[in-house]
Design an enzyme around this catalytic site. Sequence first.
Site, mmCIF file in Angstrom:
data_model
loop_
_atom_site.group_PDB
_atom_site.id
_atom_site.type_symbol
_atom_site.label_atom_id
_atom_site.label_comp_id
_atom_site.label_asym_id
_atom_site.label_seq_id
_atom_site.Cartn_x
_atom_site.Cartn_y
_atom_site.Cartn_z
ATOM 1 C CB SER A 70 -0.894 0.009 1.227
ATOM 2 O OG SER A 70 -0.114 0.365 2.362
ATOM 3 C CE LYS A 71 -3.085 6.477 -0.287
ATOM 4 N NZ LYS A 71 -4.051 7.106 -1.132
ATOM 5 N NE ARG A 72 0.828 0.481 6.045
ATOM 6 C CZ ARG A 72 1.733 -0.334 6.568
ATOM 7 N NH1 ARG A 72 2.531 0.086 7.515
ATOM 8 N NH2 ARG A 72 1.837 -1.587 6.144
#
Length: 491
Positions: free
Chosen positions: A260-262
């Site tokens: 994920s973009k995390r």
Amino acid sequence: MASEVRVRFAPSPTGYLHVGGARSALFNYLFAKKNNGKFILRIEDTDQARSTEESLRMMVNDLNWLGLHWDEGVDPVTLKDVGPYGPYRQSERQDIYQKVALELLEKGKAFYCFMTDEELEAAREKLKAQGLQPHVESPYENLPIADARARMAKGDKAVVRFKTRELKKDYILKDLIRGEVKFPSDMVGDFVLLRSDGMPVYNFCCVVDDYMMKISHVLRAEEHLPNTLRQLMIYEGMGWKTPEFGHISLILDDERQKLSKRKGAVACDQFKSMGYLPEAMNNYLALLGWSHPDQKDILSLKEMESLFSLDRVNSAGAVFDPVKLKWVNSQHLRALPNDEIYKQISPFLVAADLQLPSDLNWQMQSVETFKPYLETLADAVALYSPLDDSRYQINEEESAEALKMESTKSVLEAWKAAVTAHPKESFTEAEFLAIQDEVKNKSGQKGKNLFFPIRIALIGKPHGAELKILVPLMNKTSILARADKALARVG
Ligand code: GLU
């Protein structure tokens, strides 16, 4: 394969194209190419509230950038339909879904359900309390269509539900990637096909479209596996032949969580603006799950088109490794001809507003010099920056120690004199090293007393880029102008 291979990538235009989506598109594209089939781009935009034209445009641009050209779907420029099985946007296929829903209703495979949200909730709670699966059994299951219509004519709201109670057997899917997947029959209750406002749900549209668009193989992300049971039931209800299914494993981060973009960049266009080449993206994404028969890891799209097969697609999750991606990128980048490399880095140099020579020979020489250091196109900015005269300035903080040294002034003077005496505008590496030696002899300085002032006079700081590779890309006029600035600073 007997009948024509037709595969599709079916994004919902509700955001950017995630690398996972790009990989699904790539696998479908490669599978179509390998089997002389068709690759279709279908737009799943039934979620009117979240779908945007901007997102659609972005996804189309990214797929185009990757070179994953589709045979049918929306035109990449006009976004109008191309191909014989349109419309290719679900939002334009409403009447088709209504017709199929009606057919299911008439066949007794579906029913109008008038349960309110409160009734549903209460029924679920009751089942849960009894330790049962909260699959609601609707009292409307056998309500004749005419009666339901009469209620609706009076303004009552109904959804259309698919009847699952009669389908008591287990569903076995022979997944092309995961092998046999068994779905217990009680995994789902009577699920909704059309909402009370008449809008169809994803599982329903997906089956109708895959069937009507003659999709032979559904290759999609693993997260859709639970949907497949409902979809198999709808195929069965309609008496339609099911396509083959292959569910591609998730892309994981370094903690084996769904990427994920995390964890950094995940959008295709982020990689584009970070200076990754589409060839490298395709190559790396293909290797996230698929492997070359001889374990080759640098591959062109053409090579993959001729080699791709689902039996080399791994069912285990694949870990996204940005370091490997960068390496793959550097290999593709360095394999390009120098003029192509300059063409590709130019937009990055222009965006950084670097003022550099327009001379072709110089450009080719610079690429030859910097190529071993280029991993992404964006790396060019840092490499070329020291060559922009307008950017030359002394970094006071980093240079403070060297500027205070007593010997610095004499080193700079010897440097300027030696450069002035050089008979040509340009310098080879050997000439630069010879000049450096001359300065050493004349000034009697060595080590950092010698090198720091020369570095400051060339790049404005005592550490950083390697001078012997930079100087051959600079000219005498520029070097002297910089030397004067450094001398002026020491007074
Ligand atoms: N629209 C779905 C998605 O974006 C794809 C569903 C499918 O491939 O069946 O995840």
